[in-house]
Scaffold this motif. Structure first.
Motif, PDB file in Angstrom:
ATOM      1  N   PRO A 205       0.813  -1.210   0.000  1.00 22.08           N
ATOM      2  CA  PRO A 205       0.000   0.000   0.000  1.00 22.08           C
ATOM      3  C   PRO A 205       0.849   1.263   0.000  1.00 22.08           C
ATOM      4  CG  PRO A 205       0.142  -0.858   2.217  1.00 22.08           C
ATOM      5  CD  PRO A 205       0.883  -1.838   1.325  1.00 22.08           C
ATOM      6  N   ALA A 206       0.236   2.376  -0.319  1.00 19.73           N
ATOM      7  CA  ALA A 206       0.924   3.669  -0.220  1.00 19.73           C
ATOM      8  C   ALA A 206       1.276   3.932   1.240  1.00 19.73           C
ATOM      9  CB  ALA A 206       0.027   4.777  -0.769  1.00 19.73           C
ATOM     10  N   GLY A 207       2.412   4.582   1.457  1.00 16.33           N
ATOM     11  CA  GLY A 207       2.835   4.909   2.819  1.00 16.33           C
ATOM     12  C   GLY A 207       3.187   3.698   3.656  1.00 16.33           C
ATOM     13  N   HIS A 208       3.610   2.618   2.992  1.00 16.45           N
ATOM     14  CA  HIS A 208       3.834   1.361   3.712  1.00 16.45           C
ATOM     15  C   HIS A 208       4.949   1.447   4.744  1.00 16.45           C
ATOM     16  CE1 HIS A 208       7.426   0.251   1.229  1.00 16.45           C
ATOM     17  NE2 HIS A 208       6.831   1.056   0.376  1.00 16.45           N
ATOM     18  N   GLU A 209       5.934   2.311   4.546  1.00 18.02           N
ATOM     19  CA  GLU A 209       7.070   2.347   5.474  1.00 18.02           C
ATOM     20  C   GLU A 209       6.656   2.836   6.854  1.00 18.02           C
ATOM     21  OE1 GLU A 209       9.772   4.538   2.945  1.00 18.02           O
ATOM     22  OE2 GLU A 209      10.998   2.744   2.719  1.00 18.02           O
ATOM     23  N   SER A 210       5.685   3.733   6.915  1.00 14.86           N
ATOM     24  CA  SER A 210       5.177   4.174   8.203  1.00 14.86           C
ATOM     25  C   SER A 210       4.533   3.011   8.949  1.00 14.86           C
ATOM     26  CB  SER A 210       4.161   5.309   8.012  1.00 14.86           C
ATOM     27  OG  SER A 210       3.612   5.705   9.247  1.00 14.86           O
ATOM     28  N   GLY A 211       3.766   2.188   8.229  1.00 13.50           N
ATOM     29  CA  GLY A 211       3.153   1.021   8.845  1.00 13.50           C
ATOM     30  C   GLY A 211       4.175   0.014   9.314  1.00 13.50           C
ATOM     31  N   VAL A 212       5.252  -0.156   8.544  1.00  8.73           N
ATOM     32  CA  VAL A 212       6.291  -1.101   8.936  1.00  8.73           C
ATOM     33  C   VAL A 212       7.020  -0.596  10.186  1.00  8.73           C
ATOM     34  CG1 VAL A 212       8.454  -2.207   8.237  1.00  8.73           C
ATOM     35  CG2 VAL A 212       6.559  -2.023   6.615  1.00  8.73           C
ATOM     36  N   ALA A 213       7.264   0.707  10.271  1.00 10.57           N
ATOM     37  CA  ALA A 213       7.894   1.255  11.486  1.00 10.57           C
ATOM     38  C   ALA A 213       7.047   0.952  12.716  1.00 10.57           C
ATOM     39  CB  ALA A 213       8.107   2.758  11.327  1.00 10.57           C
ATOM     40  N   THR A 214       5.743   1.104  12.595  1.00 16.32           N
ATOM     41  CA  THR A 214       4.843   0.776  13.704  1.00 16.32           C
ATOM     42  C   THR A 214       4.908  -0.707  14.034  1.00 16.32           C
ATOM     43  OG1 THR A 214       3.346   2.580  13.120  1.00 16.32           O
ATOM     44  CG2 THR A 214       2.432   0.800  14.462  1.00 16.32           C
ATOM     45  N   ALA A 215       4.971  -1.545  12.991  1.00 23.10           N
ATOM     46  CA  ALA A 215       5.041  -2.990  13.214  1.00 23.10           C
ATOM     47  C   ALA A 215       6.325  -3.382  13.941  1.00 23.10           C
ATOM     48  CB  ALA A 215       4.937  -3.723  11.878  1.00 23.10           C
ATOM     49  N   ILE A 216       7.450  -2.774  13.572  1.00 23.44           N
ATOM     50  CA  ILE A 216       8.718  -3.064  14.265  1.00 23.44           C
ATOM     51  C   ILE A 216       8.614  -2.660  15.732  1.00 23.44           C
ATOM     52  CG2 ILE A 216      11.185  -2.541  14.374  1.00 23.44           C
ATOM     53  CD1 ILE A 216      11.036  -1.976  11.327  1.00 23.44           C
ATOM     54  N   ARG A 217       8.086  -1.473  15.983  1.00 24.48           N
ATOM     55  CA  ARG A 217       7.917  -1.013  17.363  1.00 24.48           C
ATOM     56  C   ARG A 217       7.053  -1.989  18.162  1.00 24.48           C
ATOM     57  NH1 ARG A 217       4.063   3.801  17.729  1.00 24.48           N
ATOM     58  NH2 ARG A 217       2.640   2.023  17.584  1.00 24.48           N
ATOM     59  N   ASP A 218       5.978  -2.487  17.536  1.00 27.54           N
ATOM     60  CA  ASP A 218       5.081  -3.404  18.236  1.00 27.54           C
ATOM     61  C   ASP A 218       5.756  -4.743  18.527  1.00 27.54           C
ATOM     62  OD1 ASP A 218       3.171  -1.441  18.132  1.00 27.54           O
ATOM     63  OD2 ASP A 218       2.004  -2.357  16.511  1.00 27.54           O
TER      64      ASP A 218
END
Length: 298
Positions: free
Chosen positions: A117-130
Motif C-alpha cells: 500500500p501507499a505509505g507502507h514504510e510508516s506502517g512497517v515502522a509501527t510494526a517493528i515497534r510493536d
C-alpha cells in the motif's frame, strides 16, 4: 510429488552448500506427508526465499495456506518460536518438529502478501515497534542467538578479516576507524529482534497491515533492527525518510541509530566488494550519505 523448483534448489545450495542436496531430494516427500497429516491439498511451490522450501496448499474448505520446510532444525525452531511470540496463533498454525515443517497462514490471500500500500514504510515502522514491545517470556534461552554473540563471533571478525585485504577501500577504512570506539547502546532493555528486515520480509494483509515474517531472531538491543531497516529495507531509496520514522517510532537517538547503520553498511560494502556484487556502488553511496547525516546529527 514434483521436485522443488530449480531456482529454489539453486538458492538453497548457495546458502547451505552442496550438503543440502540430500535434503532437497527428500523434502517433497516430507511436504507430501505433512499435507496428508493436516488434510491439505498441494497446489504448487512458491519459488521464493534462500533458506527453505515453500509450498502453497489448500485446506478442506479451500482456504489457501503455506507449508514451509527448513533444512536446519535450529532455524525452524527459532523462526516458528519468534512468529508465535509476536503473533500468538495468528501466523504459525501447526508444526511437525521431526521434519522441521510448519503450516503457516497465507498473508494477504496470495504468496508474497497483498500488494504494497501507499505509505507502507510508516506502517512497517509501527510494526517493528510493536514487535519490540512484546515482553520476553521465560523459555529455552538456546532457542535464540544473542546479538552480542553474533556481533562478537561473526560480524566483527569478518569485517576485520576483509579490512586486511584489498577490499579495504579508503571509504571502508574511514568508517572502520570511526567505529573503533565501539557501538552505542540505545538504553532500551533487550528484546526479541527480527534480525532480517528486508522489504520482502514485510507482507501486507488485505487491510494494508504489515506482518514481519522470515526472521533471523536474536535477543538484544532494538537499535540493531532499526538500523538494519534503515539501511536494507530498500537499499536504493528513502534512507533518510526511514531514519526519521525509526527515530520517531523507537525514541532512540538518531546519532546512535546512524552509528549502527555505519557498521551494517561497512559489513555490506565489504561483502559486496568481495563477491563482486553490483550493489557495492549503491552501498558506497548510502554509506557516504550516512556519514554526512551523522555529522549533521552530532
Amino acid at each position: 510429488m514434483s521436485p522443488v523448483p530449480a531456482g529454489c534448489a539453486r538458492r538453497l545450495r548457495h546458502h547451505y552448500g552442496s550438503a543440502v542436496d540430500t535434503w532437497i531430494a527428500h523434502v517433497p516427500r516430507q511436504i507430501d506427508d505433512a499435507c496428508r497429516e493436516w488434510g491439505l491439498r498441494f497446489v504448487s511451490y512458491h519459488d521464493h526465499g534462500h533458506a527453505s522450501a515453500i509450498a502453497v496448499v489448500h485446506d478442506a474448505a479451500g482456504t489457501p495456506r503455506i507449508v514451509k520446510a527448513w533444512p536446519e532444525t535450529a532455524r525452524f525452531r527459532a523462526e516458528t518460536a519468534a512468529l508465535t511470540h509476536w503473533y500468538d496463533a495468528g501466523v504459525v498454525l501447526a508444526t511437525i518438529t521431526e521434519s522441521s515443517i510448519a503450516l503457516l497462514r497465507m498473508i494477504g490471500g496470495q504468496p508474497g502478501g497483498h500488494p504494497v500500500p501507499a505509505g507502507h514504510e510508516s506502517g512497517v515502522a509501527t510494526a517493528i515497534r510493536d514487535l519490540h514491545a512484546r515482553p520476553l517470556r521465560a523459555g529455552n534461552p538456546s532457542t535464540y542467538l544473542q546479538l552480542s554473540q553474533y556481533l562478537t563471533d561473526t560480524v566483527r571478525p569478518r569485517i576485520a578479516r576483509r579490512m586486511e585485504s584489498p577490499l579495504a577501500c579508503p571509504l571502508a577504512t574511514r568508517v572502520y576507524n570511526a567505529l573503533a570506539r565501539g557501538l552505542p547502546a540505545s538504553m532500551r532493555g533487550p528484546t526479541l529482534l527480527h534480525g532480517d528486515l528486508y522489504r520482502e520480509n514485510a507482507l501486507f494483509d488485505q487491510r494494508g497491515v504489515p506482518l514481519l515474517v522470515d526472521p533471523l531472531p536474536m535477543i538484544g538491543d532494538p537499535i540493531f533492527d532499526w538500523a538494519f531497516w534503515v539501511v536494507y529495507y530498500d537499499l536504493r531509496a528513502r534512507t533518510e525518510e526511514r531514519l526519521a520514522l525509526a527515530e520517531t517510532a523507537s525514541q532512540i537517538d538518531r546519532h546512535h541509530i546512524l552509528f549502527w547503520c555505519l557498521m551494517l553498511c561497512l559489513d555490506g560494502l565489504l561483502y559486496f566488494r568481495e563477491t563482486q556484487d553490483s550493489r557495492a556502488t549503491t552501498m558506497a553511496e548510502v554509506l557516504e550519505r550516512i556519514l554526512t547525516l551523522r555529522l549533521v546529527a552530532a
